[in-house]
Motif scaffolding. Structure first.
Motif, PDB file in Angstrom:
ATOM      1  N   GLU A  14      51.092   9.232  13.238  1.00 52.79           N
ATOM      2  CA  GLU A  14      50.292   8.550  13.994  1.00 52.79           C
ATOM      3  C   GLU A  14      49.181   8.527  14.584  1.00 52.79           C
ATOM      4  N   GLN A  15      48.225   8.932  14.185  1.00 55.43           N
ATOM      5  CA  GLN A  15      46.935   8.753  13.910  1.00 55.43           C
ATOM      6  C   GLN A  15      46.318   7.881  13.277  1.00 55.43           C
ATOM      7  N   VAL A  16      46.480   6.929  12.721  1.00 60.33           N
ATOM      8  CA  VAL A  16      46.656   5.660  12.233  1.00 60.33           C
ATOM      9  C   VAL A  16      47.024   4.861  13.286  1.00 60.33           C
ATOM     10  N   ARG A  17      47.601   4.702  13.674  1.00 63.46           N
ATOM     11  CA  ARG A  17      48.763   3.606  14.952  1.00 63.46           C
ATOM     12  C   ARG A  17      47.463   3.953  16.368  1.00 63.46           C
ATOM     13  N   LYS A  18      47.322   5.122  16.345  1.00 62.33           N
ATOM     14  CA  LYS A  18      46.129   5.358  17.457  1.00 62.33           C
ATOM     15  C   LYS A  18      44.833   4.539  17.165  1.00 62.33           C
ATOM     16  N   ALA A  19      44.281   5.158  15.836  1.00 59.69           N
ATOM     17  CA  ALA A  19      42.901   4.232  15.509  1.00 59.69           C
ATOM     18  C   ALA A  19      42.906   3.383  15.144  1.00 59.69           C
ATOM     19  N   TYR A  20      43.659   2.745  14.351  1.00 56.84           N
ATOM     20  CA  TYR A  20      43.272   1.206  13.786  1.00 56.84           C
ATOM     21  C   TYR A  20      44.150   0.346  13.974  1.00 56.84           C
ATOM     22  N   LEU A  21      45.521   0.733  14.437  1.00 58.47           N
ATOM     23  CA  LEU A  21      46.523  -0.359  14.493  1.00 58.47           C
ATOM     24  C   LEU A  21      47.064  -0.535  15.989  1.00 58.47           C
ATOM     25  N   GLY A  22      45.862  -0.491  17.195  1.00 57.54           N
ATOM     26  CA  GLY A  22      46.468  -0.074  18.288  1.00 57.54           C
ATOM     27  C   GLY A  22      47.742   0.342  18.785  1.00 57.54           C
ATOM     28  N   GLY A  23      47.267   1.599  18.846  1.00 55.05           N
ATOM     29  CA  GLY A  23      48.724   2.118  19.757  1.00 55.05           C
ATOM     30  C   GLY A  23      50.051   1.908  18.905  1.00 55.05           C
ATOM     31  N   TYR A  46      44.452   5.176   1.479  1.00 53.30           N
ATOM     32  CA  TYR A  46      43.535   6.640   2.324  1.00 53.30           C
ATOM     33  C   TYR A  46      43.242   6.124   3.852  1.00 53.30           C
ATOM     34  N   VAL A  47      42.609   6.975   4.199  1.00 53.66           N
ATOM     35  CA  VAL A  47      42.325   6.497   5.594  1.00 53.66           C
ATOM     36  C   VAL A  47      40.281   7.344   5.282  1.00 53.66           C
ATOM     37  N   LEU A  48      39.241   6.326   5.587  1.00 53.55           N
ATOM     38  CA  LEU A  48      37.975   6.791   5.131  1.00 53.55           C
ATOM     39  C   LEU A  48      37.160   7.218   6.339  1.00 53.55           C
ATOM     40  N   GLU A  49      36.855   8.134   6.599  1.00 52.74           N
ATOM     41  CA  GLU A  49      36.005   8.593   8.094  1.00 52.74           C
ATOM     42  C   GLU A  49      34.820   8.858   8.016  1.00 52.74           C
ATOM     43  N   THR A  50      33.531   8.339   8.717  1.00 52.56           N
ATOM     44  CA  THR A  50      32.464   8.823   8.579  1.00 52.56           C
ATOM     45  C   THR A  50      32.180   9.685   7.096  1.00 52.56           C
ATOM     46  N   GLY A  51      32.450   8.918   5.802  1.00 55.26           N
ATOM     47  CA  GLY A  51      32.602   9.625   4.376  1.00 55.26           C
ATOM     48  C   GLY A  51      33.232  10.254   3.846  1.00 55.26           C
ATOM     49  N   GLY A 105      39.263   1.867   6.868  1.00 61.41           N
ATOM     50  CA  GLY A 105      38.244   2.596   7.803  1.00 61.41           C
ATOM     51  C   GLY A 105      37.639   1.819   8.720  1.00 61.41           C
ATOM     52  N   ALA A 106      36.965   2.420   9.435  1.00 66.14           N
ATOM     53  CA  ALA A 106      36.353   1.951  10.782  1.00 66.14           C
ATOM     54  C   ALA A 106      34.497   1.126  10.251  1.00 66.14           C
ATOM     55  N   ASN A 107      34.407   0.311  11.092  1.00 61.89           N
ATOM     56  CA  ASN A 107      32.607  -0.525  10.384  1.00 61.89           C
ATOM     57  C   ASN A 107      31.575   1.267  10.687  1.00 61.89           C
ATOM     58  N   GLY A 108      30.625   1.451   8.831  1.00 63.68           N
ATOM     59  CA  GLY A 108      30.307   2.771   9.381  1.00 63.68           C
ATOM     60  C   GLY A 108      30.937   3.771   8.146  1.00 63.68           C
ATOM     61  N   ALA A 109      32.234   3.654   8.002  1.00 60.45           N
ATOM     62  CA  ALA A 109      32.978   4.586   7.327  1.00 60.45           C
ATOM     63  C   ALA A 109      32.694   4.508   5.985  1.00 60.45           C
ATOM     64  N   GLY A 110      31.620   4.413   5.153  1.00 65.96           N
ATOM     65  CA  GLY A 110      31.771   4.105   4.206  1.00 65.96           C
ATOM     66  C   GLY A 110      32.533   3.338   3.033  1.00 65.96           C
ATOM     67  N   LEU A 150      42.762  -2.486  -5.881  1.00 63.54           N
ATOM     68  CA  LEU A 150      41.485  -1.450  -4.826  1.00 63.54           C
ATOM     69  C   LEU A 150      41.267  -2.459  -3.347  1.00 63.54           C
ATOM     70  N   LEU A 151      41.908  -2.298  -2.535  1.00 63.74           N
ATOM     71  CA  LEU A 151      41.526  -3.301  -1.140  1.00 63.74           C
ATOM     72  C   LEU A 151      41.274  -2.640  -0.203  1.00 63.74           C
ATOM     73  N   VAL A 152      39.495  -3.036   0.197  1.00 66.34           N
ATOM     74  CA  VAL A 152      39.345  -2.163   1.657  1.00 66.34           C
ATOM     75  C   VAL A 152      39.294  -3.180   2.403  1.00 66.34           C
ATOM     76  N   GLU A 153      39.963  -2.216   4.048  1.00 68.06           N
ATOM     77  CA  GLU A 153      40.032  -3.841   4.729  1.00 68.06           C
ATOM     78  C   GLU A 153      40.067  -2.034   6.084  1.00 68.06           C
ATOM     79  N   GLN A 154      39.699  -3.121   7.319  1.00 66.28           N
ATOM     80  CA  GLN A 154      39.580  -2.880   8.333  1.00 66.28           C
ATOM     81  C   GLN A 154      40.725  -3.266   9.210  1.00 66.28           C
ATOM     82  N   ASN A 155      41.381  -4.683   8.409  1.00 65.42           N
ATOM     83  CA  ASN A 155      43.004  -5.373   9.076  1.00 65.42           C
ATOM     84  C   ASN A 155      44.174  -4.081   8.270  1.00 65.42           C
ATOM     85  N   ALA A 156      43.703  -2.964   9.683  1.00 61.22           N
ATOM     86  CA  ALA A 156      44.779  -1.961   8.896  1.00 61.22           C
ATOM     87  C   ALA A 156      46.010  -2.630   8.577  1.00 61.22           C
ATOM     88  N   LYS A 157      46.556  -3.410   9.327  1.00 66.84           N
ATOM     89  CA  LYS A 157      48.194  -3.794   9.432  1.00 66.84           C
ATOM     90  C   LYS A 157      48.773  -3.985   8.196  1.00 66.84           C
TER      91      LYS A 157
END
Ligand SMILES: Nc1ncnc2c1ncn2[C@@H]1O[C@H](COP(=O)(O)OP(=O)(O)OP(=O)(O)O)[C@@H](O)[C@H]1O
Ligand SMILES: [Mg+2]
Lengths: 294, 234
Positions: B225-234, B205-210, B34-39, B188-195
Motif C-alpha cells: 500500500e505504502q509504495v503504491r501510494k508514494a511511488y506508483l501513483g495510487g 528497499y525503500v529509502l526515505e530521507t536517509g 526513493g524520492a528526490n533527495g532521499a539519499g 544494485l539499481l537506484v531508481e525513481q521509476n519504481a514500477k
C-alpha cells in the motif's frame, strides 16, 4: 639589410621566443586543466633549471647528462611542490591556492638568491651547432635548436595525451574528476604526473632560454613565466593546442613590436593584449566556455 | 557480495544518510527506490568511495572498503554507472570505453569485451569515433553502461539509468540491465521509476530521507500500500 630580410629575422626571433613560451605555457595549461590551479611558481622552475644546469656544467659532466639530470631534478621539485603545498589545500578556496603559489614563487627566488646571490651569472652557450645560412641571413644554432626541440616535445606530448592510457586518464580527470575516479583512475598519481611533465618542460625551457640569453639571475623566471601564462590564457587555459598557439602568437607580437613599434612599450603592449582578450573572449581562442562545475 | 551496515553519511552539518543497512547477494538485482533527495546518490557515492562515511561499514565480499581509495574499489570488481551518465564528453566513444577498462591489463580480454559491448549496443559501434558529448541522451546512457561493463565488474551500480529517457528507451535500458544480470553480473539499481525497477528486481528497499523504511521482494513492494501510494501513483 633589406626590409624583407629584416622581417625574416623578426619572424625567426618570434618563433624562437614563441617556442620558449610554448614550453612554459604547456605546464600552466596542463596543471590548470587537471588541478584547476594557476601555479604561479611555475615560472621559477625555469630559473631553478637554469641554475641546476649551470652547477652541473661546472662539474664537467657531458651536456646530455646535464640536461637529463636537470630535467629530473625539476620534475621532482614540481611533484614535491604539489604534494607539500597544493595537495593539502585541494578543497580550499582559489584565493588560498593563489596566495600559496605566490608564496612558493618568492620562496624559490629568495632561496636561490641566498645560495647564488642576486648577481647575474654568465651562462655558457653549451649547446651549439653550425649556423644555417639562408642567402644573406645567418640563423645561429640557438634559434633553430630551440625551435626544433620545442616542436618535437610538443608533438611527443600531444601523442602522449591523445594516445596513451595515462593521457586519456589525464583528459578524463580534467573533464570530470569524480567520473574519472569511478573508472579506477588514481587522481593523485595523475596530478603528480602532470606536475612532473609541466616542470620537466619548464626545465628544458630554462636551459634553452639561458643558452640564448645569458646571464642568469634568481628572478629570471618571473617575466617569461608571466608571458607564458598570458599565452596560455590567450589560447584558452586548459587547452594544450591553445597554449602552443597563444605562445607563438605572443612571440610574434613581441618580435614585431620590438622591431617596428617600440621596444620600450613592449610589455605594456603585451599586457594590453591580455586585457583586451579577457574582455572580448574570456575563454581564450581555443578555450571551451565551461560553466563552473557545481 | 555487498553489504552496507549501519551507514551514516554527512555533508558538513547535514546528515544525509542516517544509519542504513542493506545487502546485495551474488547474482541478484537489488533496487533502492526513493524520492528526490532521499539519499540514493549519496549512498552510491559512498559505496564507490567518492564520499567517506561518518560511521558504518561497506563490505565487499566481507572486506570493509570504506577506507579503500576509490580507484582500488574498481579493481576489486565494483563499477558504477553514475547519475546523469557523466560520459567524458570531449573524448570519443571508444576512448570512453578504454577508460572503463583503465584498471585492466589483459589486452586481449579488453578487446573481446569491447566487441561484446558493441554487440550489446550496436549504436555505439556505429559511433565509435564520435565525441561522446555529441551523442543523444539515450546513447550516452548506453555508453555509460558499456563503459562500466569494460571494467568487467562482478557487481554493477546504476544510479537512475532511466532518467530523462523516452518510454521506449526506458524499456530497452531495463531489458539490457536484466541481460547484463543474466550474464552473471550482480546489480544494485537506484531508481525513481519504481514500477520498472520493482518489476526486474529480486529484492528492493525503500529509502526515505536517509532511512530505509521498507524492504521485501520486488513483487511484495509493488503490492504494498505504502509504495503504491508514494511511488506508483495510487
Ligand atoms: N554536495 C552536497 N552538499 C550538501 N548537501 C548535499 C550534497 N549532495 C547532496 N546533498 C543533500 O543530501 C541529500 C541526499 O541527496 P542525494 O543526491 O543523495 O539524493 P538522491 O536520492 O540521489 O536524489 P535524486 O533522486 O534527486 O537524485 C539531499 O538533501 C541533498 O540536498
Ligand atoms: Mg540522485
Amino acid at each position: 639589410m633589406s626590409a624583407f630580410n629584416q622581417f625574416l629575422m623578426q619572424l625567426i626571433n618570434g618563433l624562437n621566443i614563441g617556442s620558449i613560451y610554448a614550453l612554459i605555457a604547456l605546464g600552466y595549461t596542463m596543471v590548470y586543466g587537471i588541478a584547476k590551479l594557476i601555479n604561479f611558481a611555475h615560472g621559477d622552475i625555469i630559473m631553478v633549471g637554469a641554475y641546476i644546469s649551470l652547477v652541473l656544467l661546472g662539474t664537467g659532466l657531458p651536456w646530455w647528462l646535464v640536461c637529463l639530470l636537470t630535467i629530473i631534478a625539476c620534475a621532482v621539485l614540481g611533484v614535491v611542490m604539489e604534494k607539500v603545498a597544493y595537495k593539502p589545500l585541494r578543497k580550499a578556496s582559489r584565493i588560498s591556492l593563489l596566495i600559496t603559489a605566490i608564496g612558493i614563487s618568492y620562496l624559490l627566488e629568495n632561496l636561490f638568491q641566498l645560495i647564488f646571490t642576486a648577481n647575474p651569472k654568465p651562462y655558457p652557450g653549451f649547446i651549439t651547432l653550425p649556423p644555417i645560412v639562408l642567402g644573406s641571413i645567418t640563423i645561429s644554432s640557438n634559434y633553430y635548436i630551440t625551435f626544433i626541440v620545442s616542436v618535437t616535445l610538443m608533438i611527443i606530448l600531444n601523442l602522449f595525451v591523445q594516445k596513451t592510457n595515462m593521457g586519456k586518464a589525464m583528459r578524463a580527470v580534467s573533464e570530470d574528476e569524480g567520473a574519472a575516479r569511478l573508472m579506477g583512475i588514481n587522481v593523485d598519481t595523475t596530478i603528480s604526473l602532470t606536475f612532473a611533465i609541466g616542470s620537466a618542460l619548464a626545465a628544458i625551457a630554462g636551459i634553452l632560454y639561458s643558452n640564448c640569453y645569458s646571464p642568469i639571475n634568481p628572478t629570471m623566471g618571473s617575466l617569461p613565466g608571466i608571458k607564458a601564462f598570458i599565452a596560455a590564457v590567450l589560447g584558452g587555459i586548459g587547452s594544450i593546442p591553445g597554449a602552443v598557439l597563444g605562445a607563438f602568437i605572443l612571440g610574434m607580437v613581441e618580435a614585431m613590436t620590438k622591431a617596428y613599434i617600440s621596444s620600450q612599450f613592449l610589455d605594456s603592449i603585451v599586457f594590453t593584449i591580455l586585457i583586451l582578450m579577457l574582455i572580448l573572449k574570456p575563454a581564450g581562442i581555443l578555450g571551451r566556455n565551461v560553466k563552473e562545475k557545481v | 557480495m555487498l553489504k552496507v551496515e549501519n551507514l551514516y553519511v554527512r555533508y558538513g552539518m547535514i546528515e544525509a544518510i542516517k544509519g542504513i543497512s542493506f545487502e546485495v547477494n551474488d547474482g541478484e538485482i537489488v533496487t533502492l527506490i526513493g524520492a528526490n533527495g532521499a539519499g540514493k546518490t549519496t549512498t552510491m557515492h559512498t559505496i564507490s568511495g567518492l564520499l567517506k562515511p561518518a560511521s558504518g561499514a561497506v563490505l565487499l565480499d566481507g572486506t570493509d572498503i570504506t577506507k579503500v581509495p576509490s580507484h582500488k574499489i574498481v579493481s576489486m570488481g565494483l563499477a558504477q554507472v553514475p547519475e546523469r551518465r557523466r560520459v567524458f564528453a570531449e573524448q570519443t566513444v571508444e576512448e570512453n570505453l578504454d577508460l572503463g577498462a583503465f584498471t585492466r591489463k589483459d589486452k586481449d580480454g579488453i578487446k573481446k569485451d569491447m566487441e561484446e559491448v558493441y554487440e550489446l549496443f550496436p549504436r555505439l559501434k556505429e559511433r565509435r569515433t564520435q565525441l561522446a558529448g555529441t551523442l543523444s541522451g539515450g546513447e550516452q546512457q548506453m555508453l555509460a553502461m558499456g563503459r562500466a561493463l569494460m571494467a568487467k565488474p562482478r557487481i554493477m551500480l546504476l544510479d537512475e539509468p532511466s532518467m530523462g529517457l523516452s518510454p521506449l528507451l526506458v524499456n530497452e535500458i531495463f531489458r539490457i540491465i536484466k541481460d547484463i544480470n543474466q550474464r552473471g553480473t550482480t546489480v544494485l539499481l537506484v531508481e525513481q521509476n519504481a514500477k520498472m525497477a520493482l518489476a526486474i528486481a529480486s529484492r528492493a528497499y525503500v529509502l526515505e530521507t536517509g532511512k530505509i523504511t521498507l524492504e521485501g521482494t520486488g513483487e511484495e513492494l509493488a503490492r504494498s500500500e505504502q509504495v503504491r501510494k508514494a511511488y506508483l501513483g495510487g
